[in-house]
Design a protein around this motif. Structure first.
Motif, PDB file in Angstrom:
ATOM      1  N   ARG A  11     -43.280   5.891  17.197  1.00  0.00           N
ATOM      2  CA  ARG A  11     -42.130   4.979  17.146  1.00  0.00           C
ATOM      3  C   ARG A  11     -42.519   3.542  17.473  1.00  0.00           C
ATOM      4  O   ARG A  11     -41.845   2.605  17.031  1.00  0.00           O
ATOM      5  CB  ARG A  11     -41.042   5.453  18.110  1.00  0.00           C
ATOM      6  CG  ARG A  11     -40.341   6.730  17.682  1.00  0.00           C
ATOM      7  CD  ARG A  11     -39.088   6.967  18.506  1.00  0.00           C
ATOM      8  NE  ARG A  11     -39.391   7.194  19.901  1.00  0.00           N
ATOM      9  CZ  ARG A  11     -39.580   8.395  20.448  1.00  0.00           C
ATOM     10  NH1 ARG A  11     -39.522   9.490  19.685  1.00  0.00           N
ATOM     11  NH2 ARG A  11     -39.834   8.525  21.737  1.00  0.00           N
ATOM     12  N   ALA A  64     -43.259   7.110  10.286  1.00  0.00           N
ATOM     13  CA  ALA A  64     -41.816   7.095  10.558  1.00  0.00           C
ATOM     14  C   ALA A  64     -41.268   8.509  10.682  1.00  0.00           C
ATOM     15  O   ALA A  64     -40.398   8.776  11.524  1.00  0.00           O
ATOM     16  CB  ALA A  64     -41.084   6.336   9.456  1.00  0.00           C
ATOM     17  N   GLU A  65     -41.748   9.425   9.854  1.00  0.00           N
ATOM     18  CA  GLU A  65     -41.302  10.811   9.934  1.00  0.00           C
ATOM     19  C   GLU A  65     -41.691  11.437  11.271  1.00  0.00           C
ATOM     20  O   GLU A  65     -40.924  12.215  11.846  1.00  0.00           O
ATOM     21  CB  GLU A  65     -41.890  11.612   8.773  1.00  0.00           C
ATOM     22  CG  GLU A  65     -41.258  11.261   7.427  1.00  0.00           C
ATOM     23  CD  GLU A  65     -42.011  11.835   6.240  1.00  0.00           C
ATOM     24  OE1 GLU A  65     -41.408  11.933   5.155  1.00  0.00           O
ATOM     25  OE2 GLU A  65     -43.206  12.189   6.384  1.00  0.00           O
ATOM     26  N   GLY A 110     -42.014   9.829  14.146  1.00  0.00           N
ATOM     27  CA  GLY A 110     -41.175   9.244  15.175  1.00  0.00           C
ATOM     28  C   GLY A 110     -39.738   9.720  15.138  1.00  0.00           C
ATOM     29  O   GLY A 110     -39.051   9.704  16.164  1.00  0.00           O
ATOM     30  N   ALA A 111     -39.279  10.168  13.970  1.00  0.00           N
ATOM     31  CA  ALA A 111     -37.877  10.551  13.820  1.00  0.00           C
ATOM     32  C   ALA A 111     -37.637  12.047  13.953  1.00  0.00           C
ATOM     33  O   ALA A 111     -36.486  12.488  13.938  1.00  0.00           O
ATOM     34  CB  ALA A 111     -37.360  10.085  12.455  1.00  0.00           C
ATOM     35  N   ASP A 112     -38.691  12.836  14.090  1.00  0.00           N
ATOM     36  CA  ASP A 112     -38.566  14.290  14.118  1.00  0.00           C
ATOM     37  C   ASP A 112     -38.191  14.756  15.531  1.00  0.00           C
ATOM     38  O   ASP A 112     -38.999  14.669  16.455  1.00  0.00           O
ATOM     39  CB  ASP A 112     -39.894  14.917  13.698  1.00  0.00           C
ATOM     40  CG  ASP A 112     -39.804  16.426  13.512  1.00  0.00           C
ATOM     41  OD1 ASP A 112     -39.046  17.072  14.255  1.00  0.00           O
ATOM     42  OD2 ASP A 112     -40.503  16.951  12.632  1.00  0.00           O
ATOM     43  N   PRO A 113     -36.963  15.267  15.744  1.00  0.00           N
ATOM     44  CA  PRO A 113     -36.546  15.654  17.093  1.00  0.00           C
ATOM     45  C   PRO A 113     -37.339  16.832  17.650  1.00  0.00           C
ATOM     46  O   PRO A 113     -37.580  16.915  18.858  1.00  0.00           O
ATOM     47  CB  PRO A 113     -35.061  15.995  16.933  1.00  0.00           C
ATOM     48  CG  PRO A 113     -34.901  16.317  15.479  1.00  0.00           C
ATOM     49  CD  PRO A 113     -35.886  15.474  14.756  1.00  0.00           C
ATOM     50  N   ARG A 141     -44.465   1.626   9.318  1.00  0.00           N
ATOM     51  CA  ARG A 141     -44.241   3.019   9.711  1.00  0.00           C
ATOM     52  C   ARG A 141     -43.642   3.834   8.567  1.00  0.00           C
ATOM     53  O   ARG A 141     -43.897   5.026   8.445  1.00  0.00           O
ATOM     54  CB  ARG A 141     -43.330   3.092  10.934  1.00  0.00           C
ATOM     55  CG  ARG A 141     -43.964   2.542  12.196  1.00  0.00           C
ATOM     56  CD  ARG A 141     -43.167   2.939  13.438  1.00  0.00           C
ATOM     57  NE  ARG A 141     -41.855   2.334  13.511  1.00  0.00           N
ATOM     58  CZ  ARG A 141     -41.594   1.163  14.071  1.00  0.00           C
ATOM     59  NH1 ARG A 141     -42.586   0.438  14.594  1.00  0.00           N
ATOM     60  NH2 ARG A 141     -40.367   0.686  14.128  1.00  0.00           N
ATOM     61  N   PRO A 168     -41.454  -1.506  11.408  1.00  0.00           N
ATOM     62  CA  PRO A 168     -40.707  -0.477  10.670  1.00  0.00           C
ATOM     63  C   PRO A 168     -41.176  -0.313   9.227  1.00  0.00           C
ATOM     64  O   PRO A 168     -41.215   0.803   8.706  1.00  0.00           O
ATOM     65  CB  PRO A 168     -39.255  -0.980  10.745  1.00  0.00           C
ATOM     66  CG  PRO A 168     -39.204  -1.800  11.995  1.00  0.00           C
ATOM     67  CD  PRO A 168     -40.546  -2.463  12.079  1.00  0.00           C
TER      68      PRO A 168
END
Length: 340
Positions: free
Chosen positions: A102, A82-83, A85-88, A110, A107
Motif C-alpha cells: 500500500r 495494488a491487488e 494492497g487491497a486484498d483483505p 501500484r 497509486p
C-alpha cells in the motif's frame, strides 16, 4: 560509452500460457515484460538494449493469489502491487506485506507494477540511467557513483556497485521467509528457491541472478501466524518520494495470539545495500519483548549495534542514524510500545 537510446518499436509476442511464455523467451531470445513500468524507461535511456519482448499480461496462470489448505499462499508474478494492497485476506494473513504494497511508489505505479517486475527491476542509480556514463552494469569496469553523486547510495557496502536494491516487496517478502518459483530455461523445470537467493550483492553487473530466459512464476509464503504483529516504515525524500532512502519491515510472532511476549521476530531492511537485508542480532534481542511496553536494554543495545554493520560511503553516513531510527520506529509500531 552507452549510447543506445531513442524511440524503439520492439517485436512483441503475447502468449496465453506459462509454457508459451517460456517457449517464446527461449526461442526468440526475448525479455519478459510485466507491467512495463521499468523496462520501457530502461530501453529509452539505453540501460537495456532494444530487442524482442514477451508480454505476460495475457497469461492467467501468473495472476492472483492461491491459498493452500494449510493457509499458506502462492502469489502469481503478474499480480499487481495494488491487488496485494487491497486484498483483505492477504492483509489478515501477512499484514507486513500488505502494508508495504500500500505504501509503494504512487497509486498509478501500484496499479500497473507487478510482483515479479518489482522484484526484478533495475536499480535507480543516475549513472546507470545516463548514456554519458559506463558502469559495471553497462559493460564498464568501475562504479562512477563511488567518486560522484552517491547521496542515496548504500550504507552497508557489499561489493563494487554502490546502488541500493530498489525492491520494496523484496524487503517484506524477506521478512516472511518467502520463496520464489522460477521456470528455468536450461532444464525447463520449475524450481523453488529462497527469495534471498535472487540477489547477490557481490556481483556488480546485475540486480538479480536470474539468467536470460528464466521466468519468475510466483512467490510462495509460508503458513501465516495467528495474531502476528507487523509494521512497515518507509523514509523518502520529497524530490524522489517514489524510492525510499531506508525501508523497514518488522514481524513479531507473539504468544497468546499476539498479546503475549515475542517468541520469534523478523526484521528486514531495504534502501541500504545491494540486496534487502535481515538483521538477525536484533531479531534475537526482540525475543521476550512484551507488547505495550518500552524497549528493553537488550533491544536498545542491538539497535546501537546495527551501526557496526554499516560501512558508509563519504556521503551516506547520514543513513546510519536513519536506519537505526527507522528500524526502532517500526519495532515500536509493531509492539505498540510507549515512547520514552
Amino acid at each position: 560509452m552507452n549510447t543506445t537510446r531513442g524511440p524503439v518499436i520492439p517485436t512483441v509476442t503475447r502468449p496465453t500460457s506459462v509454457a508459451g511464455a517460456a517457449r517464446d523467451l527461449v526461442e526468440g531470445g526475448a525479455r519478459p515484460r510485466a507491467g512495463g513500468t521499468d523496462i520501457a524507461t530502461c530501453v529509452e535511456a539505453g540501460v537495456t538494449a532494444p530487442g524482442p519482448l514477451v508480454d505476460l499480461l495475457d497469461v492467467p496462470e501468473l495472476r492472483g493469489v492461491r491459498w493452500a489448505d494449510d493457509g499458506s499462499a502462492r502469489i502469481g508474478a503478474m499480480t499487481t502491487v495494488a491487488e496485494l494492497g487491497a486484498d483483505p485476506l492477504l492483509a489478515g494473513a501477512y499484514p507486513g506485506l500488505a502494508a508495504t504494497a500500500r505504501a509503494l511508489a504512487t497509486p498509478q505505479i501500484r496499479g500497473t507494477a507487478t510482483v515479479g517486475g518489482n522484484l526484478l527491476q533495475r536499480n535507480r542509480c543516475t549513472y546507470l540511467r545516463n548514456p554519458a556514463f559506463d558502469c559495471f552494469q553497462t559493460g564498464g569496469d568501475s562504479c562512477p557513483a563511488r567518486s560522484g553523486d552517491h547521496l542515496r547510495g548504500v550504507v552497508v557496502d557489499q561489493g563494487p556497485c554502490a546502488a541500493p536494491h530498489p525492491s520494496s516487496l523484496a524487503v517484506a517478502l524477506l521478512a516472511y521467509d518467502a520463496s520464489v518459483a522460477v521456470l528455468e530455461r536450461g532444464s525447463g523445470a520449475e524450481v523453488e528457491r529462497d527469495l534471498a537467493e535472487l540477489y547477490d550483492g557481490a556481483d556488480p553487473t546485475r540486480d538479480h541472478v536470474l539468467a536470460p530466459g528464466d521466468l519468475l512464476v510466483a512467490v510462495a509464503l509460508p503458513r501465516p501466524v495467528p495474531g502476528e504483529r507487523a509494521a512497515h516504515l518507509r523514509v523518502a525524500g520529497r524530490s524522489r518520494a517514489e524510492w525510499p532512502l531506508v525501508e523497514a519491515v518488522v514481524r513479531l510472532e507473539c504468544a497468546e495470539e499476539g498479546r503475549g511476549p515475542v517468541t520469534r521476530a523478523s526484521v528486514a531492511v531495504g534502501g541500504v545495500a545491494r540486496t534487502p537485508l535481515r538483521l538477525p542480532g536484533l531479531e534475537r534481542a526482540l525475543v521476550g519483548s512484551v507488547p505495550g511496553r518500552a524497549l528493553d536494554q537488550g533491544v536498545e543495545r542491538a539497535l546501537e549495534e546495527v551501526a557496526d554493520l554499516c560501512s558508509p560511503l563519504p556521503a551516506t553516513g547520514y543513513k546510519v542514524h536513519l536506519l537505526q531510527a527507522s528500524v526502532q520506529s517500526a519495532i515500536e509500531q509493531a509492539l505498540g510500545a510507549r515512547n520514552r
